[in-house]
Scaffold this active site. Structure first.
Site, PDB file in Angstrom:
ATOM      1  N   PHE A   1      -2.694   3.289  -8.137  1.00 24.74           N
ATOM      2  CA  PHE A   1      -2.733   2.273  -7.095  1.00 24.74           C
ATOM      3  C   PHE A   1      -1.293   2.015  -6.680  1.00 24.74           C
ATOM      4  CE2 PHE A   1      -2.673  -1.909  -5.171  1.00 24.74           C
ATOM      5  CZ  PHE A   1      -3.518  -1.634  -4.119  1.00 24.74           C
ATOM      6  N   THR A   2      -1.106   1.711  -5.390  1.00 23.81           N
ATOM      7  CA  THR A   2       0.250   1.646  -4.815  1.00 23.81           C
ATOM      8  C   THR A   2       1.215   0.755  -5.619  1.00 23.81           C
ATOM      9  OG1 THR A   2      -0.588  -0.080  -3.345  1.00 23.81           O
ATOM     10  CG2 THR A   2      -0.536   2.169  -2.473  1.00 23.81           C
TER      11      THR A   2
ATOM     12  N   TYR B   1       5.424 -29.577 -13.844  1.00 20.07           N
ATOM     13  CA  TYR B   1       6.170 -28.314 -13.999  1.00 20.07           C
ATOM     14  C   TYR B   1       5.694 -27.574 -15.240  1.00 20.07           C
ATOM     15  CZ  TYR B   1       9.878 -24.901 -13.941  1.00 20.07           C
ATOM     16  OH  TYR B   1      10.552 -23.712 -13.880  1.00 20.07           O
TER      17      TYR B   1
ATOM     18  N   LYS C   1      -8.959 -10.934  -5.411  1.00 23.42           N
ATOM     19  CA  LYS C   1     -10.151 -10.127  -5.092  1.00 23.42           C
ATOM     20  C   LYS C   1     -11.382 -10.768  -5.744  1.00 23.42           C
ATOM     21  CE  LYS C   1      -6.676  -7.095  -4.316  1.00 23.42           C
ATOM     22  NZ  LYS C   1      -5.260  -7.442  -4.472  1.00 23.42           N
TER      23      LYS C   1
ATOM     24  N   ARG D   1      -5.680   4.713   4.011  1.00 21.62           N
ATOM     25  CA  ARG D   1      -5.515   4.999   2.581  1.00 21.62           C
ATOM     26  C   ARG D   1      -5.473   6.516   2.455  1.00 21.62           C
ATOM     27  NH1 ARG D   1      -4.271   0.171  -0.366  1.00 21.62           N
ATOM     28  NH2 ARG D   1      -2.496   0.930   0.731  1.00 21.62           N
TER      29      ARG D   1
ATOM     30  N   PHE E   1       3.511   2.237   3.674  1.00 15.63           N
ATOM     31  CA  PHE E   1       2.360   1.959   4.539  1.00 15.63           C
ATOM     32  C   PHE E   1       2.392   0.556   5.134  1.00 15.63           C
ATOM     33  CE2 PHE E   1       0.190  -0.634   1.385  1.00 15.63           C
ATOM     34  CZ  PHE E   1       0.755  -0.181   0.199  1.00 15.63           C
TER      35      PHE E   1
ATOM     36  N   ASP F   1      -6.888  -2.658 -15.354  1.00 14.24           N
ATOM     37  CA  ASP F   1      -6.635  -3.356 -14.092  1.00 14.24           C
ATOM     38  C   ASP F   1      -7.960  -4.017 -13.743  1.00 14.24           C
ATOM     39  OD1 ASP F   1      -6.381  -4.268 -11.533  1.00 14.24           O
ATOM     40  OD2 ASP F   1      -5.177  -2.579 -10.833  1.00 14.24           O
TER      41      ASP F   1
HETATM   42  O1  PLI Z   1      -2.056  -7.629  -4.113  1.00 15.16           O
HETATM   43  P1  PLI Z   1      -1.786  -8.064  -5.554  1.00 15.16           P
HETATM   44  O2  PLI Z   1      -0.353  -8.016  -5.902  1.00 15.16           O
HETATM   45  O3  PLI Z   1      -2.410  -9.374  -5.859  1.00 15.16           O
HETATM   46  O4  PLI Z   1      -2.557  -7.022  -6.494  1.00 15.16           O
HETATM   47  C1  PLI Z   1      -2.167  -5.691  -6.611  1.00 15.16           C
HETATM   48  C2  PLI Z   1      -3.350  -4.821  -6.897  1.00 15.16           C
HETATM   49  C3  PLI Z   1      -3.511  -4.304  -8.148  1.00 15.16           C
HETATM   50  N1  PLI Z   1      -4.575  -3.497  -8.439  1.00 15.16           N
HETATM   51  C4  PLI Z   1      -5.503  -3.184  -7.521  1.00 15.16           C
HETATM   52  C5  PLI Z   1      -6.624  -2.296  -7.910  1.00 15.16           C
HETATM   53  C6  PLI Z   1      -5.394  -3.671  -6.240  1.00 15.16           C
HETATM   54  O5  PLI Z   1      -6.341  -3.365  -5.354  1.00 15.16           O
HETATM   55  C7  PLI Z   1      -4.280  -4.517  -5.874  1.00 15.16           C
HETATM   56  C8  PLI Z   1      -4.088  -4.981  -4.562  1.00 15.16           C
HETATM   57  N2  PLI Z   1      -4.832  -4.541  -3.584  1.00 15.16           N
HETATM   58  C9  PLI Z   1      -4.733  -4.803  -2.281  1.00 15.16           C
HETATM   59  C10 PLI Z   1      -3.674  -5.676  -1.709  1.00 15.16           C
HETATM   60  C11 PLI Z   1      -5.711  -4.197  -1.412  1.00 15.16           C
HETATM   61  O6  PLI Z   1      -5.673  -4.448  -0.190  1.00 15.16           O
HETATM   62  O7  PLI Z   1      -6.544  -3.454  -1.921  1.00 15.16           O
END
Ligand code: PLI
Length: 463
Positions: free
Chosen positions: A127-128, A75, A261, A385, A452, A218
């Site tokens: 970003f969303t 933990y 990513k 998008r 979306f 970011d």
């Molecule tokens: O999906 P998360 O919560 O691990 O990360 C959010 C996020 C933050 N910044 C940027 C630039 C992103 O592209 C992002 C998430 N992007 C997604 C889910 C995408 O499909 O692009």
């Protein structure tokens, strides 16, 4: 003639495969209708080639999988946390680390710690999830990206750059005390995966430092950004991606990170900071929302996979193949006249739905309609998008109407082959041939947040 089509050949081979599901045109007609013409609402077993996102959809290496077996599921104080902390310090250079379950977990904590009611957060395009958390914390996002970013056809190397004149004007207008930080994304997802230059980051640093304003990166796709700097910025061709990444981070005070990513994992993220006081407050908050500060919502094994992913993804050969695959597919599309955002981005190809479906109004959701049609054609899943992703203005309640109305073909890392790229390009071309017959959509259900993901649509009657 010499063949050069495999210039980006992958620096790996495949040792485990996952069969793909094939569907008929009749099946897909029914599936997309049942999904309310929203590709997020399809089941993955209804999809052939899944280009919805590069988020968490990557193939891990044998070294990462081996690391999963070394998960220390304590933990508190997991060995994997300390390995991850070491790797973040080594490659990103920040002092303090807080793991989070994914990127938005880090955005949530950071926004709560730094943003006060009435604050303004400038950024290089929204970003969303990032903007949603800034707004939930009482802030207002202001777009300070260069104008070129809003023009899909404009071909400049660093379309993700911050417009320093816009940023300076905003600082003078609201005052530095109202700006908790400048949010700089590298690359800029909503602009088409466009990079920021080192020169621009240095200038943002100089301007904000003069006013005592922090810069938060970011870093979700910062390694991809570093690749573009290496390729496009004067004096950087002989540098490693690792050294460019380190310098990018050194020009900022911290980062939010979605490990799903760049880092080739299926889950994970982090918040990294240099300022101890901000870190301390974030560490206090993380236990409320994510978990203890040495796991932040992740299993030990997930932190280990991410730690190992950092070292793999920062290799120049990896990035050459990763971005090479996207460029290869983009070149195929360009060769048959498909309108896509130029220059091609890092993680994805963005089709310009306004030009592709020029007979539709933006309020007929052209990008949403095109994504649904691409699925119907061939089982390829892409993502809107455009106006749907942009949501509504929090003050007026009207649709935000972004200049960019795009369909994103996003490439998971190390997942698809060159033949899949060929099938994808051929399918887009087939839809392009009959584009005039594609109808717009009407929204039949609209969720309150990040609409979306769950909105539903139906085709508008033929005109
Ligand atoms: O999906 P998360 O919560 O691990 O990360 C959010 C996020 C933050 N910044 C940027 C630039 C992103 O592209 C992002 C998430 N992007 C997604 C889910 C995408 O499909 O692009």
């Amino acid at each position: 003639m010499r063949l050069t089509r495999r210039a980006w050949a992958e620096p790996f081979k495949i040792k485990m495969v996952e069969p793909l599901k094939m569907t008929t045109a009749q099946d897909r007609e029914r599936f997309i209708s049942e999904a309310g013409f929203n590709t997020f609402l399809l089941r993955s077993d209804q999809v052939y080639i899944d280009l919805l996102t590069d988020s968490g959809t990557n193939a891990m290496s044998d070294v990462q999988w081996a690391g999963m077996m070394l998960g220390d599921e304590a933990y508190a104080g997991s060995a994997n946390f300390y390995h991850l902390e070491e790797q973040v310090q080594k490659y990103y250079g920040y002092k303090y680390l807080i793991p989070t379950h994914q990127g938005r977990g880090a955005e949530h904590i950071l926004s709560r710690v730094l943003i006060r009611d009435g604050d303004v957060v400038p950024g290089n395009m929204y970003f969303t999830t990032t903007r949603a958390h800034q707004e939930l914390a009482g802030g207002r996002f202001v777009d300070v990206i260069v104008d070129e970013a809003h023009d899909p056809a404009c071909e400049v190397p660093f379309k993700g750059n911050v417009d320093l004149t816009k940023l300076e004007a905003l600082i003078h207008q609201v005052g530095p005390s109202k700006i908790p930080y400048v949010s700089v994304a590298a690359t800029v997802n909503m602009a088409g995966g466009q990079p920021v230059s080192l020169e621009n980051l240095r200038a943002v640093r100089a301007l904000t430092a003069a006013h005592g304003i922090r810069v938060i990166l970011d870093a979700t796709r910062a390694m991809e950004n570093a690749h573009f700097i290496k390729k496009r910025e004067a004096g950087c061709a002989d540098r490693t991606i690792a050294s460019i990444l380190f310098e990018m981070c050194s020009l900022t005070d911290g980062c939010t990170m979605s490990g799903k990513k760049d880092l080739c994992v299926n889950i994970g993220g982090f918040l990294a900071l240099n300022d101890f006081a901000v870190f301390e407050e974030a560490r206090n908050q993380v236990v409320l929302f994510e978990g203890l500060h040495t796991y932040g919502g992740l299993a030990g094994r997930d932190m280990e996979a991410m730690a190992r992913g950092i070292e793999e993804a920062v290799q120049d050969a990896h990035m050459e193949a990763r971005i090479g695959q996207v460029q290869y597919t983009a070149d195929l599309l360009l060769s048959v006249g498909i309108p896509i955002v130029r220059p091609t981005g890092g993680h994805a190809i963005f089709i310009d739905a306004r030009r592709f479906l020029s007979h539709l109004e933006q309020t007929e959701f052209p990008a949403q309609a095109l994504a649904a049609e691409l699925y119907r054609e061939s089982g390829i899943r892409t993502m809107e998008r455009g106006i749907v992703s942009a949501g509504r203005n929090v003050e007026t309640g009207e649709h935000n109407t972004p200049k960019l109305e795009l369909v994103r073909l996003t490439f998971p890392r190390r997942v698809y082959t060159q033949a899949h790229c060929d099938v994808t390009a051929e399918s887009v071309e087939d839809v392009f041939q009959r584009r005039d017959s594609i109808r717009g959509l009407r929204m039949t259900y609209e969720p309150k947040y990040l609409r979306f993901f769950q909105a539903r649509f139906e085709p508008k009657p033929a005109r």
